[in-house]
Motif scaffolding. Sequence first.
Motif, PDB file in Angstrom:
ATOM      1  N   SER A 205       0.830  -1.211   0.000  1.00 11.12           N
ATOM      2  CA  SER A 205       0.000   0.000   0.000  1.00 11.12           C
ATOM      3  C   SER A 205       0.865   1.262   0.000  1.00 11.12           C
ATOM      4  O   SER A 205       0.591   2.209  -0.746  1.00 11.12           O
ATOM      5  CB  SER A 205      -0.923  -0.012   1.221  1.00 11.12           C
ATOM      6  N   LEU A 206       1.915   1.281   0.808  1.00  7.97           N
ATOM      7  CA  LEU A 206       2.817   2.438   0.833  1.00  7.97           C
ATOM      8  C   LEU A 206       3.524   2.617  -0.510  1.00  7.97           C
ATOM      9  O   LEU A 206       3.659   3.743  -1.003  1.00  7.97           O
ATOM     10  CB  LEU A 206       3.842   2.283   1.963  1.00  7.97           C
ATOM     11  N   LEU A 207       3.977   1.519  -1.104  1.00  6.52           N
ATOM     12  CA  LEU A 207       4.645   1.606  -2.408  1.00  6.52           C
ATOM     13  C   LEU A 207       3.724   2.190  -3.470  1.00  6.52           C
ATOM     14  O   LEU A 207       4.165   2.940  -4.343  1.00  6.52           O
ATOM     15  CB  LEU A 207       5.128   0.228  -2.870  1.00  6.52           C
ATOM     16  N   ARG A 208       2.460   1.839  -3.392  1.00  7.72           N
ATOM     17  CA  ARG A 208       1.497   2.299  -4.400  1.00  7.72           C
ATOM     18  C   ARG A 208       1.015   3.726  -4.158  1.00  7.72           C
ATOM     19  O   ARG A 208       0.579   4.400  -5.088  1.00  7.72           O
ATOM     20  CB  ARG A 208       0.302   1.357  -4.450  1.00  7.72           C
ATOM     21  N   SER A 209       1.083   4.187  -2.928  1.00  8.18           N
ATOM     22  CA  SER A 209       0.490   5.488  -2.615  1.00  8.18           C
ATOM     23  C   SER A 209       1.509   6.606  -2.395  1.00  8.18           C
ATOM     24  O   SER A 209       1.126   7.772  -2.394  1.00  8.18           O
ATOM     25  CB  SER A 209      -0.394   5.367  -1.367  1.00  8.18           C
ATOM     26  N   ARG A 210       2.765   6.274  -2.227  1.00  8.01           N
ATOM     27  CA  ARG A 210       3.774   7.304  -1.949  1.00  8.01           C
ATOM     28  C   ARG A 210       4.989   7.114  -2.841  1.00  8.01           C
ATOM     29  O   ARG A 210       5.183   6.058  -3.426  1.00  8.01           O
ATOM     30  CB  ARG A 210       4.197   7.236  -0.487  1.00  8.01           C
ATOM     31  N   THR A 211       5.802   8.151  -2.892  1.00  6.01           N
ATOM     32  CA  THR A 211       7.029   8.118  -3.686  1.00  6.01           C
ATOM     33  C   THR A 211       8.221   8.069  -2.734  1.00  6.01           C
ATOM     34  O   THR A 211       8.289   8.849  -1.782  1.00  6.01           O
ATOM     35  CB  THR A 211       7.130   9.380  -4.568  1.00  6.01           C
ATOM     36  N   TYR A 212       9.150   7.163  -3.026  1.00  7.87           N
ATOM     37  CA  TYR A 212      10.336   7.006  -2.181  1.00  7.87           C
ATOM     38  C   TYR A 212      11.602   7.110  -3.026  1.00  7.87           C
ATOM     39  O   TYR A 212      11.602   6.811  -4.219  1.00  7.87           O
ATOM     40  CB  TYR A 212      10.315   5.642  -1.472  1.00  7.87           C
ATOM     41  N   ASP A 213      12.680   7.526  -2.348  1.00 10.40           N
ATOM     42  CA  ASP A 213      13.993   7.572  -2.981  1.00 10.40           C
ATOM     43  C   ASP A 213      14.745   6.264  -2.774  1.00 10.40           C
ATOM     44  O   ASP A 213      15.603   5.910  -3.589  1.00 10.40           O
ATOM     45  CB  ASP A 213      14.839   8.718  -2.390  1.00 10.40           C
TER      46      ASP A 213
END
Length: 192
Positions: free
Chosen positions: A41-49
């Motif tokens: 869910s976090l991978l799909r909803s937010r952008t990470y470096d």
Amino acid sequence: MLRALLLEDSPQDVEFTRQFLIDAGFDLEMDFTALEKEFVSLLRSRTYDIILSDFNLPGFDGFAALRWSMEICPKVPFICVSGTIGEETAVELLKQGAVDYVLKDRLTKLPSSINRALGEVKEKEERREAEAALRESEERYNALFERSLDLVYICNFEGYFIDANDAALNLLGYKKEEIRSLNLASLLSEDQ
């Protein structure tokens, strides 16, 4: 700002890693979870470096986390940070797409690993942009070359044709395939 997603089931390790990265000079924004469903869910909803992942997690492992990462955000570097990873497992993670692994008892290597991974991402993006600019430039050149009403031809140092535009081909009376075997000096001497 470094936006990191940490997969870790130990609250102490979460806090230790957070503080360690801040102390190492990162302006850090970090989410963390130990649950596969929440990770996805976090991978799909937010952008990470960067994604930092323990290997042994409740209900799934580093391989599953890596697969999700590669599927959802393949350009984001994945680093395994574990205390229980063997060399064979680490090598297999690297083969499958992880950019590095760092043992928890050697956490001092993590900042350089993150910096190297981020540098590689930046290099890839710059290379992709340069290749796109080159393709665009080549397309503009080809359009100008082919559509020019002026006679345009390219010869090598020996005088053999490499290319010619349609206007030159029409005037000379040759096809593109034929002109490559001709020499400019011989054509000029035929005209005289």
